[in-house]
Write a protein that holds these residues in place. Sequence first.
Motif, PDB file in Angstrom:
ATOM      1  N   THR A 147      14.223  36.767 -25.720  1.00 37.94           N
ATOM      2  CA  THR A 147      14.718  37.210 -24.483  1.00 37.94           C
ATOM      3  C   THR A 147      13.494  37.595 -23.711  1.00 37.94           C
ATOM      4  O   THR A 147      12.546  38.206 -24.299  1.00 37.94           O
ATOM      5  CB  THR A 147      15.594  38.121 -24.531  1.00 37.94           C
ATOM      6  OG1 THR A 147      17.022  37.816 -25.147  1.00 37.94           O
ATOM      7  CG2 THR A 147      16.044  38.664 -23.343  1.00 37.94           C
ATOM      8  N   HIS A 148      13.382  37.175 -22.418  1.00 33.50           N
ATOM      9  CA  HIS A 148      12.098  37.381 -21.790  1.00 33.50           C
ATOM     10  C   HIS A 148      12.372  38.385 -20.820  1.00 33.50           C
ATOM     11  O   HIS A 148      11.600  38.756 -19.777  1.00 33.50           O
ATOM     12  CB  HIS A 148      11.457  36.095 -21.071  1.00 33.50           C
ATOM     13  CG  HIS A 148      11.226  34.994 -22.081  1.00 33.50           C
ATOM     14  ND1 HIS A 148       9.956  35.209 -22.691  1.00 33.50           N
ATOM     15  CD2 HIS A 148      11.708  34.001 -22.536  1.00 33.50           C
ATOM     16  CE1 HIS A 148       9.901  34.203 -23.344  1.00 33.50           C
ATOM     17  NE2 HIS A 148      10.855  33.251 -23.485  1.00 33.50           N
ATOM     18  N   VAL A 163      16.490  37.837 -12.218  1.00 33.37           N
ATOM     19  CA  VAL A 163      16.491  36.837 -12.910  1.00 33.37           C
ATOM     20  C   VAL A 163      16.040  37.198 -14.407  1.00 33.37           C
ATOM     21  O   VAL A 163      15.123  37.751 -14.583  1.00 33.37           O
ATOM     22  CB  VAL A 163      15.530  35.894 -12.185  1.00 33.37           C
ATOM     23  CG1 VAL A 163      15.273  34.570 -13.370  1.00 33.37           C
ATOM     24  CG2 VAL A 163      15.615  35.371 -10.856  1.00 33.37           C
ATOM     25  N   THR A 164      17.052  36.666 -15.264  1.00 39.49           N
ATOM     26  CA  THR A 164      16.416  37.179 -16.627  1.00 39.49           C
ATOM     27  C   THR A 164      16.735  35.510 -17.391  1.00 39.49           C
ATOM     28  O   THR A 164      17.427  34.714 -16.806  1.00 39.49           O
ATOM     29  CB  THR A 164      17.501  38.074 -17.452  1.00 39.49           C
ATOM     30  OG1 THR A 164      18.745  37.469 -17.318  1.00 39.49           O
ATOM     31  CG2 THR A 164      17.556  39.524 -16.816  1.00 39.49           C
ATOM     32  N   HIS A 165      15.945  35.640 -18.432  1.00 41.23           N
ATOM     33  CA  HIS A 165      16.010  34.201 -19.319  1.00 41.23           C
ATOM     34  C   HIS A 165      16.189  34.803 -20.739  1.00 41.23           C
ATOM     35  O   HIS A 165      15.493  35.300 -21.463  1.00 41.23           O
ATOM     36  CB  HIS A 165      14.517  33.654 -19.202  1.00 41.23           C
ATOM     37  CG  HIS A 165      14.521  32.335 -19.922  1.00 41.23           C
ATOM     38  ND1 HIS A 165      15.077  31.298 -19.740  1.00 41.23           N
ATOM     39  CD2 HIS A 165      13.683  32.116 -20.920  1.00 41.23           C
ATOM     40  CE1 HIS A 165      14.901  30.461 -20.827  1.00 41.23           C
ATOM     41  NE2 HIS A 165      13.864  30.830 -21.542  1.00 41.23           N
ATOM     42  N   ALA A 225      16.595  32.205 -24.407  1.00 39.06           N
ATOM     43  CA  ALA A 225      16.903  31.114 -25.407  1.00 39.06           C
ATOM     44  C   ALA A 225      17.162  31.105 -26.693  1.00 39.06           C
ATOM     45  O   ALA A 225      16.683  32.053 -27.270  1.00 39.06           O
ATOM     46  CB  ALA A 225      15.636  30.271 -25.135  1.00 39.06           C
TER      47      ALA A 225
END
Length: 117
Positions: free
Chosen positions: A9-10, A47-49, A51
């Motif tokens: 998670t960034h 904005v979240t990212h 993967a």
Amino acid sequence: MPRINVKQTHGNLTKALFNLGLVDLFTPGYANLFGISNFGWLHVTNVTHAASVEVREGPGTSSSSDKTDNDISVILDRPFLWFVMDNVAGLAIAMGKMVKPSEESWADYANAPRHSS
């Protein structure tokens, strides 16, 4: 091959995207998101990212009689890089490195049956 399960998670990418030039997207009245809504002040605030990549063995294992000329044998007993590729564009859409896998992943790999070619 050891099972691979990677989650990353960034966090909040808003500041980074703003600094890269996506200023209008985060500015009320300037985002131009009319394809989503007719509300003129609609804009992006956060904005979240995250993967997740999971690689595991398939339901069965192949025998030596199932092998084709394209089959290869790979032993992953040291750190390695992995890539998820877009076959159409030829671009890496995700990549990672396996440096120190969990002990149970390596135990499963070490105890797996080996097929000689």
